[in-house]
Write an enzyme that holds these catalytic residues in place. Structure first.
Site, PDB file in Angstrom:
ATOM      1  N   TYR A 192       3.156   9.980   0.276  1.00 41.14           N
ATOM      2  CA  TYR A 192       4.263   9.390   1.015  1.00 41.14           C
ATOM      3  C   TYR A 192       5.598   9.783   0.378  1.00 41.14           C
ATOM      4  O   TYR A 192       5.990   9.239  -0.668  1.00 41.14           O
ATOM      5  CB  TYR A 192       4.132   7.873   1.073  1.00 41.14           C
ATOM      6  CG  TYR A 192       2.860   7.380   1.725  1.00 41.14           C
ATOM      7  CD1 TYR A 192       2.126   8.185   2.596  1.00 41.14           C
ATOM      8  CD2 TYR A 192       2.376   6.099   1.478  1.00 41.14           C
ATOM      9  CE1 TYR A 192       0.964   7.737   3.195  1.00 41.14           C
ATOM     10  CE2 TYR A 192       1.216   5.641   2.080  1.00 41.14           C
ATOM     11  CZ  TYR A 192       0.512   6.466   2.932  1.00 41.14           C
ATOM     12  OH  TYR A 192      -0.642   6.006   3.522  1.00 41.14           O
ATOM     13  N   LYS A 213      -3.506   5.899  -3.645  1.00 42.05           N
ATOM     14  CA  LYS A 213      -4.534   6.822  -3.190  1.00 42.05           C
ATOM     15  C   LYS A 213      -4.623   8.034  -4.111  1.00 42.05           C
ATOM     16  O   LYS A 213      -3.675   8.342  -4.837  1.00 42.05           O
ATOM     17  CB  LYS A 213      -4.250   7.245  -1.755  1.00 42.05           C
ATOM     18  CG  LYS A 213      -4.103   6.016  -0.831  1.00 42.05           C
ATOM     19  CD  LYS A 213      -3.789   6.383   0.584  1.00 42.05           C
ATOM     20  CE  LYS A 213      -3.577   5.119   1.409  1.00 42.05           C
ATOM     21  NZ  LYS A 213      -2.260   4.493   1.163  1.00 42.05           N
ATOM     22  N   ASP A 226       0.847  -1.190   0.000  1.00 39.88           N
ATOM     23  CA  ASP A 226       0.000   0.000   0.000  1.00 39.88           C
ATOM     24  C   ASP A 226       0.881   1.238   0.000  1.00 39.88           C
ATOM     25  O   ASP A 226       1.791   1.370   0.827  1.00 39.88           O
ATOM     26  CB  ASP A 226      -0.906   0.032   1.229  1.00 39.88           C
ATOM     27  CG  ASP A 226      -1.644   1.362   1.319  1.00 39.88           C
ATOM     28  OD1 ASP A 226      -2.555   1.576   0.497  1.00 39.88           O
ATOM     29  OD2 ASP A 226      -1.281   2.188   2.173  1.00 39.88           O
TER      30      ASP A 226
END
Length: 330
Positions: free
Chosen positions: A53, A78, A48
Protein backbone atom coordinates in the site's frame (compact mmCIF):
# COMPACT_ATOMS: atom_id res chain seq x y z
CA UNK A 1 9.44 -23.89 26.05
CA UNK A 2 7.78 -21.22 23.88
CA UNK A 3 4.21 -20.55 25.06
CA UNK A 4 1.35 -21.09 22.62
CA UNK A 5 0.14 -17.95 20.80
CA UNK A 6 -2.53 -15.99 22.65
CA UNK A 7 -6.17 -16.45 21.52
CA UNK A 8 -6.94 -14.37 18.46
CA UNK A 9 -9.71 -11.80 18.37
CA UNK A 10 -10.34 -8.45 16.69
CA UNK A 11 -12.84 -5.60 17.06
CA UNK A 12 -16.03 -5.95 15.00
CA UNK A 13 -15.00 -3.05 12.78
CA UNK A 14 -11.63 -1.63 11.85
CA UNK A 15 -9.92 0.54 9.25
CA UNK A 16 -8.45 -0.64 5.97
CA UNK A 17 -5.36 1.49 5.41
CA UNK A 18 -4.76 1.10 1.66
CA UNK A 19 -6.06 4.65 1.28
CA UNK A 20 -3.33 5.92 3.57
CA UNK A 21 -0.90 4.64 0.94
CA UNK A 22 -2.44 7.13 -1.53
CA UNK A 23 -4.78 4.64 -3.23
CA UNK A 24 -6.21 6.51 -6.26
CA UNK A 25 -5.65 9.89 -4.56
CA UNK A 26 -2.72 11.40 -2.67
CA UNK A 27 -3.23 12.50 0.93
CA UNK A 28 -0.74 14.38 3.06
CA UNK A 29 1.05 12.97 6.08
CA UNK A 30 -0.94 15.38 8.25
CA UNK A 31 -4.26 14.25 6.80
CA UNK A 32 -3.25 10.61 7.22
CA UNK A 33 -2.48 11.26 10.89
CA UNK A 34 -5.82 13.02 11.35
CA UNK A 35 -7.52 10.01 9.75
CA UNK A 36 -5.87 7.65 12.23
CA UNK A 37 -6.71 9.95 15.15
CA UNK A 38 -10.35 9.99 14.06
CA UNK A 39 -10.33 6.19 13.80
CA UNK A 40 -9.00 5.93 17.34
CA UNK A 41 -11.63 8.36 18.62
CA UNK A 42 -14.39 6.48 16.79
CA UNK A 43 -13.38 3.15 18.29
CA UNK A 44 -12.02 1.69 15.04
CA UNK A 45 -9.15 0.14 16.94
CA UNK A 46 -7.99 -2.35 14.31
CA UNK A 47 -5.82 -1.26 11.38
CA UNK A 48 -5.04 -3.45 8.37
CA UNK A 49 -2.12 -2.44 6.18
CA UNK A 50 0.51 -3.93 3.87
CA UNK A 51 3.92 -3.12 2.38
CA UNK A 52 2.24 -2.92 -1.04
CA UNK A 53 0.00 0.00 0.00
CA UNK A 54 1.83 3.04 -1.29
CA UNK A 55 5.01 0.92 -1.45
CA UNK A 56 5.51 1.19 2.30
CA UNK A 57 3.80 4.56 2.76
CA UNK A 58 0.70 3.20 4.52
CA UNK A 59 2.75 1.24 7.07
CA UNK A 60 5.06 4.19 7.57
CA UNK A 61 2.14 6.50 8.34
CA UNK A 62 0.51 4.03 10.72
CA UNK A 63 3.84 3.62 12.50
CA UNK A 64 4.51 7.37 12.67
CA UNK A 65 1.15 8.19 14.26
CA UNK A 66 1.38 9.02 17.95
CA UNK A 67 -0.84 6.38 19.50
CA UNK A 68 -1.65 6.63 23.19
CA UNK A 69 0.00 3.70 24.96
CA UNK A 70 -3.34 2.50 26.31
CA UNK A 71 -5.02 2.85 22.91
CA UNK A 72 -2.65 1.19 20.46
CA UNK A 73 -4.70 -0.56 17.76
CA UNK A 74 -4.72 -4.18 16.76
CA UNK A 75 -2.63 -4.54 13.60
CA UNK A 76 -2.46 -6.82 10.62
CA UNK A 77 0.00 -6.59 7.78
CA UNK A 78 1.05 -8.75 4.90
CA UNK A 79 4.01 -10.59 3.42
CA UNK A 80 4.74 -11.82 -0.08
CA UNK A 81 6.34 -8.71 -1.54
CA UNK A 82 9.70 -7.18 -0.74
CA UNK A 83 10.24 -3.46 -1.28
CA UNK A 84 13.42 -2.67 -3.21
CA UNK A 85 14.70 0.94 -3.38
CA UNK A 86 13.90 2.34 -6.81
CA UNK A 87 17.39 3.85 -7.21
CA UNK A 88 16.36 5.61 -10.40
CA UNK A 89 14.23 2.75 -11.75
CA UNK A 90 10.68 3.60 -12.85
CA UNK A 91 8.22 3.19 -9.98
CA UNK A 92 5.33 1.02 -11.21
CA UNK A 93 1.78 2.36 -11.26
CA UNK A 94 -0.10 0.08 -8.89
CA UNK A 95 -3.03 2.44 -8.41
CA UNK A 96 -1.22 4.55 -5.80
CA UNK A 97 -0.74 8.26 -6.40
CA UNK A 98 2.84 9.29 -5.55
CA UNK A 99 3.89 6.11 -3.72
CA UNK A 100 7.14 5.90 -1.80
CA UNK A 101 10.25 5.38 -4.01
CA UNK A 102 10.31 1.60 -3.82
CA UNK A 103 9.58 -1.19 -6.29
CA UNK A 104 7.45 -4.05 -4.88
CA UNK A 105 8.82 -7.47 -5.85
CA UNK A 106 6.92 -10.71 -5.29
CA UNK A 107 8.87 -13.04 -3.01
CA UNK A 108 7.17 -16.03 -1.39
CA UNK A 109 10.40 -17.71 -0.30
CA UNK A 110 11.04 -18.29 3.40
CA UNK A 111 13.82 -15.68 3.28
CA UNK A 112 11.54 -13.25 1.46
CA UNK A 113 8.81 -13.66 4.08
CA UNK A 114 11.26 -12.82 6.86
CA UNK A 115 12.73 -9.90 4.95
CA UNK A 116 9.30 -8.46 4.17
CA UNK A 117 8.21 -8.66 7.79
CA UNK A 118 11.42 -7.07 9.05
CA UNK A 119 10.66 -4.11 6.79
CA UNK A 120 7.13 -3.94 8.17
CA UNK A 121 8.40 -4.06 11.74
CA UNK A 122 10.65 -1.09 11.03
CA UNK A 123 7.97 0.98 9.32
CA UNK A 124 5.27 0.15 11.87
CA UNK A 125 7.59 0.48 14.85
CA UNK A 126 6.38 -2.79 16.39
CA UNK A 127 7.92 -6.14 17.26
CA UNK A 128 4.77 -8.14 16.52
CA UNK A 129 1.36 -7.89 14.88
CA UNK A 130 -1.99 -9.47 15.60
CA UNK A 131 -2.33 -11.12 12.20
CA UNK A 132 0.18 -11.80 9.44
CA UNK A 133 -1.35 -12.45 6.03
CA UNK A 134 0.15 -13.91 2.87
CA UNK A 135 -0.72 -11.32 0.23
CA UNK A 136 -2.11 -11.75 -3.27
CA UNK A 137 -1.58 -15.37 -4.13
CA UNK A 138 -3.96 -16.82 -6.69
CA UNK A 139 -4.54 -17.17 -10.41
CA UNK A 140 -6.11 -13.72 -10.76
CA UNK A 141 -2.81 -12.18 -9.69
CA UNK A 142 -0.25 -14.62 -11.05
CA UNK A 143 -1.91 -16.17 -14.09
CA UNK A 144 0.05 -19.08 -15.54
CA UNK A 145 2.57 -18.87 -12.70
CA UNK A 146 -0.10 -19.68 -10.11
CA UNK A 147 0.80 -23.38 -9.67
CA UNK A 148 4.43 -22.52 -8.93
CA UNK A 149 3.43 -19.69 -6.57
CA UNK A 150 0.97 -21.95 -4.74
CA UNK A 151 3.61 -24.66 -4.34
CA UNK A 152 6.08 -22.15 -2.90
CA UNK A 153 3.43 -20.74 -0.58
CA UNK A 154 2.73 -24.22 0.79
CA UNK A 155 6.35 -25.34 0.97
CA UNK A 156 8.07 -22.16 2.14
CA UNK A 157 5.92 -19.11 2.93
CA UNK A 158 3.24 -20.61 5.17
CA UNK A 159 5.60 -22.88 7.14
CA UNK A 160 7.81 -19.84 7.76
CA UNK A 161 4.80 -17.82 8.90
CA UNK A 162 3.83 -20.66 11.24
CA UNK A 163 7.30 -20.54 12.78
CA UNK A 164 6.96 -16.78 13.19
CA UNK A 165 3.65 -17.30 14.96
CA UNK A 166 5.26 -19.66 17.46
CA UNK A 167 8.08 -17.16 17.94
CA UNK A 168 5.51 -14.59 19.08
CA UNK A 169 5.79 -12.34 16.02
CA UNK A 170 2.06 -12.71 15.28
CA UNK A 171 -0.98 -14.23 16.96
CA UNK A 172 -2.56 -15.50 13.75
CA UNK A 173 -1.59 -16.33 10.18
CA UNK A 174 -3.66 -16.44 7.05
CA UNK A 175 -4.19 -15.06 3.56
CA UNK A 176 -5.02 -11.58 2.32
CA UNK A 177 -6.59 -12.14 -1.12
CA UNK A 178 -9.34 -11.20 -3.55
CA UNK A 179 -10.13 -14.76 -4.68
CA UNK A 180 -11.88 -17.69 -3.04
CA UNK A 181 -10.44 -20.49 -5.17
CA UNK A 182 -6.92 -19.99 -3.81
CA UNK A 183 -8.26 -20.06 -0.25
CA UNK A 184 -9.71 -23.48 -0.94
CA UNK A 185 -6.46 -24.58 -2.60
CA UNK A 186 -4.47 -23.64 0.50
CA UNK A 187 -6.96 -24.98 3.04
CA UNK A 188 -6.85 -28.38 1.35
CA UNK A 189 -3.21 -28.61 2.52
CA UNK A 190 -2.65 -26.14 5.34
CA UNK A 191 -4.41 -24.98 8.50
CA UNK A 192 -5.01 -21.23 8.73
CA UNK A 193 -6.38 -19.02 11.49
CA UNK A 194 -7.86 -16.23 9.40
CA UNK A 195 -8.66 -15.09 5.88
CA UNK A 196 -8.93 -11.52 4.69
CA UNK A 197 -11.27 -11.54 1.69
CA UNK A 198 -11.55 -8.26 -0.21
CA UNK A 199 -14.60 -7.55 -2.34
CA UNK A 200 -15.90 -11.11 -2.49
CA UNK A 201 -18.59 -11.02 0.20
CA UNK A 202 -20.61 -7.82 -0.03
CA UNK A 203 -24.18 -6.63 -0.16
CA UNK A 204 -23.69 -6.13 -3.91
CA UNK A 205 -22.47 -9.67 -4.64
CA UNK A 206 -22.16 -12.59 -2.26
CA UNK A 207 -23.95 -15.62 -3.68
CA UNK A 208 -20.72 -17.14 -5.01
CA UNK A 209 -18.92 -16.75 -1.69
CA UNK A 210 -21.70 -17.47 0.80
CA UNK A 211 -21.15 -21.22 0.81
CA UNK A 212 -17.43 -20.72 1.35
CA UNK A 213 -18.01 -18.49 4.38
CA UNK A 214 -20.36 -21.14 5.74
CA UNK A 215 -17.53 -23.67 5.37
CA UNK A 216 -15.13 -21.33 7.19
CA UNK A 217 -17.57 -20.98 10.06
CA UNK A 218 -17.90 -24.75 10.42
CA UNK A 219 -14.11 -25.13 10.33
CA UNK A 220 -13.49 -22.36 12.88
CA UNK A 221 -11.62 -20.15 10.40
CA UNK A 222 -12.18 -16.46 11.06
CA UNK A 223 -12.84 -14.12 8.13
CA UNK A 224 -11.99 -10.43 7.84
CA UNK A 225 -14.06 -8.64 5.20
CA UNK A 226 -12.28 -6.00 3.16
CA UNK A 227 -13.84 -4.09 0.30
CA UNK A 228 -17.31 -4.10 1.83
CA UNK A 229 -18.15 -1.13 -0.38
CA UNK A 230 -16.83 -2.83 -3.55
CA UNK A 231 -13.95 -0.36 -4.00
CA UNK A 232 -16.19 2.50 -2.87
CA UNK A 233 -19.18 1.91 -5.14
CA UNK A 234 -21.63 1.29 -2.28
CA UNK A 235 -20.49 4.38 -0.39
CA UNK A 236 -20.11 6.79 -3.30
CA UNK A 237 -21.59 10.26 -2.97
CA UNK A 238 -23.14 12.04 -5.97
CA UNK A 239 -20.38 13.13 -8.32
CA UNK A 240 -17.79 10.67 -6.98
CA UNK A 241 -15.80 8.53 -9.41
CA UNK A 242 -17.35 5.06 -9.32
CA UNK A 243 -14.90 2.20 -8.75
CA UNK A 244 -15.57 -1.53 -8.60
CA UNK A 245 -12.90 -4.17 -7.98
CA UNK A 246 -10.17 -1.48 -8.14
CA UNK A 247 -11.27 -0.29 -11.61
CA UNK A 248 -14.01 1.83 -13.20
CA UNK A 249 -17.40 0.42 -12.21
CA UNK A 250 -19.23 -1.48 -14.99
CA UNK A 251 -22.82 -0.62 -15.82
CA UNK A 252 -24.36 -3.70 -14.20
CA UNK A 253 -22.69 -2.90 -10.86
CA UNK A 254 -23.79 0.74 -10.95
CA UNK A 255 -27.36 -0.29 -11.77
CA UNK A 256 -27.50 -2.87 -8.98
CA UNK A 257 -26.01 -0.41 -6.47
CA UNK A 258 -28.66 2.15 -7.41
CA UNK A 259 -31.40 -0.43 -6.91
CA UNK A 260 -30.00 -1.38 -3.51
CA UNK A 261 -29.80 2.30 -2.55
CA UNK A 262 -33.42 2.91 -3.48
CA UNK A 263 -34.68 -0.01 -1.39
CA UNK A 264 -32.53 1.02 1.57
CA UNK A 265 -33.82 4.59 1.42
CA UNK A 266 -37.40 3.34 1.33
CA UNK A 267 -36.74 1.82 4.77
CA UNK A 268 -34.89 4.86 6.13
CA UNK A 269 -31.47 3.22 5.88
CA UNK A 270 -28.32 4.39 4.15
CA UNK A 271 -26.74 2.00 1.65
CA UNK A 272 -23.25 2.14 3.24
CA UNK A 273 -24.69 1.26 6.66
CA UNK A 274 -26.59 -1.68 5.21
CA UNK A 275 -23.43 -2.83 3.42
CA UNK A 276 -21.38 -2.86 6.63
CA UNK A 277 -24.02 -4.50 8.81
CA UNK A 278 -24.74 -7.16 6.18
CA UNK A 279 -21.09 -8.22 6.03
CA UNK A 280 -20.70 -8.39 9.81
CA UNK A 281 -23.83 -10.54 10.19
CA UNK A 282 -22.20 -13.70 8.88
CA UNK A 283 -21.01 -15.78 11.87
CA UNK A 284 -17.63 -16.49 10.24
CA UNK A 285 -16.82 -12.78 10.05
CA UNK A 286 -14.62 -11.50 12.86
CA UNK A 287 -14.16 -7.96 11.54
CA UNK A 288 -15.14 -5.63 8.69
CA UNK A 289 -12.54 -3.07 7.60
CA UNK A 290 -13.82 -0.23 5.39
CA UNK A 291 -11.15 2.09 4.05
CA UNK A 292 -10.85 5.83 4.60
CA UNK A 293 -8.52 8.63 3.55
CA UNK A 294 -9.76 11.44 5.78
CA UNK A 295 -11.17 12.14 9.22
CA UNK A 296 -14.46 13.06 7.55
CA UNK A 297 -14.68 9.62 5.93
CA UNK A 298 -13.86 7.92 9.23
CA UNK A 299 -16.64 9.84 10.94
CA UNK A 300 -19.05 8.82 8.17
CA UNK A 301 -18.08 5.18 8.70
CA UNK A 302 -18.61 5.52 12.46
CA UNK A 303 -22.06 6.93 11.79
CA UNK A 304 -22.95 4.04 9.48
CA UNK A 305 -21.76 1.51 12.05
CA UNK A 306 -23.95 3.15 14.70
CA UNK A 307 -26.99 3.39 12.42
CA UNK A 308 -30.05 1.43 13.51
CA UNK A 309 -31.51 -0.46 10.56
CA UNK A 310 -35.15 -1.46 10.24
CA UNK A 311 -35.20 -5.30 10.22
CA UNK A 312 -37.86 -5.20 7.53
CA UNK A 313 -35.19 -3.96 5.10
CA UNK A 314 -33.54 -7.38 5.03
CA UNK A 315 -36.86 -9.09 4.30
CA UNK A 316 -37.53 -6.63 1.48
CA UNK A 317 -34.07 -7.19 -0.04
CA UNK A 318 -34.58 -10.96 0.05
CA UNK A 319 -38.08 -10.68 -1.40
CA UNK A 320 -36.67 -8.67 -4.31
CA UNK A 321 -33.85 -11.16 -4.88
CA UNK A 322 -31.22 -8.55 -4.05
CA UNK A 323 -29.66 -10.69 -1.35
CA UNK A 324 -29.61 -14.46 -1.14
CA UNK A 325 -32.49 -16.05 0.76
CA UNK A 326 -30.05 -18.08 2.89
CA UNK A 327 -27.67 -15.19 3.65
CA UNK A 328 -27.35 -14.34 7.38
CA UNK A 329 -28.66 -10.88 8.17
CA UNK A 330 -28.51 -8.77 11.37
Amino acid sequence: MTPAPAPFSLPDFGLGAAGLGNLYTAVSDADASRTLAAAQAAGLTYIDTAPFYGHGLSEQRVGAHRWAEDARPSLSTKVGRRLEPANGRPIPDNGFATPAPFVPVFDYSAHGIRAAFEGSQARLGVASVDALLLHDIGEMTHGAAHPQILAQALEEALPEMTAMKWEGLTRAIGLGVNEINVCRDVLDHFDLDVLLLAGRYTLLEHTASLGFLDECHRAGIKVIIGGAFNSGLLAAAPGDALHYNYAAAPGWAVERANTLRNVCEAFGASLPAAALHFCKAHPAVISVIPGAQSARQVNEIAGWIAEEINPDLWTALKDRGLIAAEAPVP
